[in-house]
Design a protein around this motif. Structure first.
Motif, PDB file in Angstrom:
ATOM      1  N   LEU A 271      16.090  68.856-102.252  1.00  0.00           N
ATOM      2  CA  LEU A 271      15.745  67.842-101.262  1.00  0.00           C
ATOM      3  C   LEU A 271      16.956  67.463-100.405  1.00  0.00           C
ATOM      4  O   LEU A 271      16.821  67.198 -99.206  1.00  0.00           O
ATOM      5  N   LEU A 272      18.130  67.450-100.997  1.00  0.00           N
ATOM      6  CA  LEU A 272      19.342  67.184-100.227  1.00  0.00           C
ATOM      7  C   LEU A 272      19.516  68.223 -99.117  1.00  0.00           C
ATOM      8  O   LEU A 272      19.869  67.890 -97.986  1.00  0.00           O
ATOM      9  N   LYS A 273      19.258  69.482 -99.447  1.00  0.00           N
ATOM     10  CA  LYS A 273      19.400  70.546 -98.449  1.00  0.00           C
ATOM     11  C   LYS A 273      18.304  70.456 -97.394  1.00  0.00           C
ATOM     12  O   LYS A 273      18.550  70.679 -96.201  1.00  0.00           O
ATOM     13  N   ILE A 274      17.089  70.138 -97.812  1.00  0.00           N
ATOM     14  CA  ILE A 274      15.958  70.092 -96.886  1.00  0.00           C
ATOM     15  C   ILE A 274      16.161  69.019 -95.829  1.00  0.00           C
ATOM     16  O   ILE A 274      15.924  69.233 -94.629  1.00  0.00           O
ATOM     17  N   GLY A 276      19.054  67.449 -95.181  1.00  0.00           N
ATOM     18  CA  GLY A 276      20.418  67.373 -94.675  1.00  0.00           C
ATOM     19  C   GLY A 276      20.510  67.610 -93.180  1.00  0.00           C
ATOM     20  O   GLY A 276      21.396  67.058 -92.509  1.00  0.00           O
ATOM     21  N   LYS A 277      19.601  68.441 -92.637  1.00  0.00           N
ATOM     22  CA  LYS A 277      19.625  68.755 -91.212  1.00  0.00           C
ATOM     23  C   LYS A 277      18.457  68.122 -90.459  1.00  0.00           C
ATOM     24  O   LYS A 277      18.150  68.523 -89.332  1.00  0.00           O
ATOM     25  N   ALA A 278      17.815  67.141 -91.072  1.00  0.00           N
ATOM     26  CA  ALA A 278      16.694  66.462 -90.418  1.00  0.00           C
ATOM     27  C   ALA A 278      17.209  65.518 -89.329  1.00  0.00           C
ATOM     28  O   ALA A 278      18.367  65.077 -89.366  1.00  0.00           O
ATOM     29  N   PRO A 279      16.367  65.202 -88.342  1.00  0.00           N
ATOM     30  CA  PRO A 279      16.747  64.201 -87.339  1.00  0.00           C
ATOM     31  C   PRO A 279      17.108  62.882 -88.023  1.00  0.00           C
ATOM     32  O   PRO A 279      16.578  62.565 -89.095  1.00  0.00           O
ATOM     33  N   GLN A 281      16.399  59.658 -87.836  1.00  0.00           N
ATOM     34  CA  GLN A 281      15.373  58.718 -88.275  1.00  0.00           C
ATOM     35  C   GLN A 281      14.603  59.267 -89.478  1.00  0.00           C
ATOM     36  O   GLN A 281      14.330  58.550 -90.441  1.00  0.00           O
ATOM     37  N   GLU A 282      14.266  60.544 -89.419  1.00  0.00           N
ATOM     38  CA  GLU A 282      13.552  61.184 -90.535  1.00  0.00           C
ATOM     39  C   GLU A 282      14.435  61.231 -91.781  1.00  0.00           C
ATOM     40  O   GLU A 282      13.979  60.972 -92.895  1.00  0.00           O
ATOM     41  N   LYS A 283      15.709  61.547 -91.579  1.00  0.00           N
ATOM     42  CA  LYS A 283      16.648  61.606 -92.688  1.00  0.00           C
ATOM     43  C   LYS A 283      16.796  60.242 -93.351  1.00  0.00           C
ATOM     44  O   LYS A 283      16.788  60.128 -94.584  1.00  0.00           O
ATOM     45  N   ALA A 284      16.899  59.189 -92.544  1.00  0.00           N
ATOM     46  CA  ALA A 284      17.062  57.836 -93.087  1.00  0.00           C
ATOM     47  C   ALA A 284      15.854  57.428 -93.919  1.00  0.00           C
ATOM     48  O   ALA A 284      15.997  56.818 -94.992  1.00  0.00           O
ATOM     49  N   ARG A 285      14.661  57.774 -93.433  1.00  0.00           N
ATOM     50  CA  ARG A 285      13.437  57.445 -94.180  1.00  0.00           C
ATOM     51  C   ARG A 285      13.383  58.214 -95.502  1.00  0.00           C
ATOM     52  O   ARG A 285      13.022  57.661 -96.547  1.00  0.00           O
ATOM     53  N   ALA A 286      13.768  59.495 -95.462  1.00  0.00           N
ATOM     54  CA  ALA A 286      13.772  60.296 -96.680  1.00  0.00           C
ATOM     55  C   ALA A 286      14.776  59.751 -97.691  1.00  0.00           C
ATOM     56  O   ALA A 286      14.473  59.649 -98.888  1.00  0.00           O
ATOM     57  N   VAL A 287      15.962  59.394 -97.233  1.00  0.00           N
ATOM     58  CA  VAL A 287      16.981  58.844 -98.127  1.00  0.00           C
ATOM     59  C   VAL A 287      16.494  57.559 -98.769  1.00  0.00           C
ATOM     60  O   VAL A 287      16.684  57.325 -99.978  1.00  0.00           O
ATOM     61  N   GLN A 302      22.408  58.948-100.842  1.00  0.00           N
ATOM     62  CA  GLN A 302      23.076  58.083 -99.879  1.00  0.00           C
ATOM     63  C   GLN A 302      24.150  58.814 -99.097  1.00  0.00           C
ATOM     64  O   GLN A 302      24.499  58.416 -97.980  1.00  0.00           O
ATOM     65  N   GLN A 303      24.653  59.905 -99.640  1.00  0.00           N
ATOM     66  CA  GLN A 303      25.688  60.671 -98.942  1.00  0.00           C
ATOM     67  C   GLN A 303      25.143  61.377 -97.699  1.00  0.00           C
ATOM     68  O   GLN A 303      25.919  61.848 -96.858  1.00  0.00           O
ATOM     69  N   LEU A 304      23.804  61.447 -97.586  1.00  0.00           N
ATOM     70  CA  LEU A 304      23.215  62.083 -96.405  1.00  0.00           C
ATOM     71  C   LEU A 304      23.327  61.200 -95.170  1.00  0.00           C
ATOM     72  O   LEU A 304      23.193  61.686 -94.039  1.00  0.00           O
ATOM     73  N   LYS A 305      23.527  59.914 -95.371  1.00  0.00           N
ATOM     74  CA  LYS A 305      23.546  58.997 -94.233  1.00  0.00           C
ATOM     75  C   LYS A 305      24.730  59.280 -93.318  1.00  0.00           C
ATOM     76  O   LYS A 305      25.800  59.637 -93.768  1.00  0.00           O
TER      77      LYS A 305
END
Length: 305
Positions: A271-274, A276-279, A281-287, A302-305
């Motif tokens: 999931l981190l990899k999936i 990691g390259k999301a837009p 807003q989408e990344k923030a919601r996933a995190v 949280q490191q994805l932020k």
């Protein structure tokens, strides 16, 4: 002559397909914590016997080609020799599922069982009978019952990932093992009252109607998500985001379930990899959702932020 060769090749293919087993299980037995008073050869013999037990029998009625066999790993770490050929161990089980049109394998199960006690006499045949699971000696039967149980869990999760509710038949076989499991001194992990993270609760969650949406997640995540990413990354990631929404709805009704922990033990790195390259807003919601659903790995997300 060409027709004879073709016919022979076809017969060989059919024979391989009809006899190929479901698993390609890699079995390792480690005994570094066991004292010098035990003959180390017995563990090599056990490893070979366990590999033959898992790989050498049919666990379903479906035909598999050699290339379709499920890649999985069984690591038995023997922590104590208890005397009378009896051992205490932990079992780590990991299984993969190939992703369409790629060389990538997605982990569908990665779990550790700390309640493994069994009896093994070198060269003693490993037997398992679904109609008589407990056997004459519960400690002897416990090992094969545990392995068969996890085999059915693997098959169920794999089938779930390819078709809606495809794994139900195997989860019911796991339930049959739990219901008729060996019982006796030092044997644990089969009863509801023995903890909230054991073999009983995993099969209970998988068959409980309150977790029915989990089976939707398994199918959607793999078939609509990962298998679509080769053609459309954004479409595949969107399907996996929908899976997180479904998991959130399950979590809100049934918080701290074993099934949720099992899912994220297998999927957190992926999931981190999936995402990691999301837009952004989408990344923030996933995190946000992953951190809430999988608290032990929240810092990683949280490191994805």
């Amino acid at each position: 002559m060409r027709r004879i060769i073709l016919l022979a090749s076809l017969c060989l293919f059919c024979a391989l397909r009809s006899h190929a087993q479901e698993l390609r299980a890699n079995v390792s037995v480690m005994a570094g914590q066991v004292g010098s008073g035990v003959d180390r050869k017995v563990f090599n013999t056990l490893q070979t016997a366990l590999s033959e037990f898992l790989n050498g029998r049919r666990w379903s009625t479906d035909a598999y080609t050699p290339g379709e066999r499920i890649e999985c790993n069984f690591l038995i770490n023997i922590t104590e020799a208890m005397g009378n050929n009896t051992y205490r161990a932990t079992l780590t089980v990991q299984a993969n599922r190939p992703v369409y049109n790629t060389g990538y394998n997605s982990t569908i199960l990665n779990t550790q069982d700390n309640n493994v006690v069994f009896k093994y006499v070198e060269f003693q045949p490993l037997e398992f009978n679904e109609q008589r699971i407990a056997g004459n000696d519960p400690l002897v039967a416990n090992l094969t019952a545990i392995l068969a149980y996890y085999n059915y869990i693997i098959l169920g999760l794999d089938y779930d990932s390819f078709s809606p509710r495809g794994g139900d038949i195997f989860f019911k076989k796991a339930l049959n093992i739990v219901t008729n499991a060996p019982d006796g001194k030092d044997i644990s992990g089969w009863k509801a009252f023995e903890g909230n993270r054991n073999r009983y609760w995993l099969q209970d969650n998988l068959l409980n109607v309150k977790f029915s949406r989990f089976h939707e997640v398994m199918y959607m995540y793999h078939r609509m998500g990962l298998d679509q990413m080769y053609e459309d990354v954004n479409k595949g990631r969107s399907a996996i985001m929908n899976c997180l929404n479904l998991l959130m709805s399950i979590h809100q009704e049934m918080p701290n379930s074993m099934l949720m922990a099992v899912f994220f033990n297998a999927k957190n790195d992926e999931l981190l990899k999936i995402f990691g390259k999301a837009p952004p807003q989408e990344k923030a919601r996933a995190v946000q959702m992953m951190s809430q659903l999988d608290v032990p790995n929240a810092n990683k997300y949280q490191q994805l932020k």
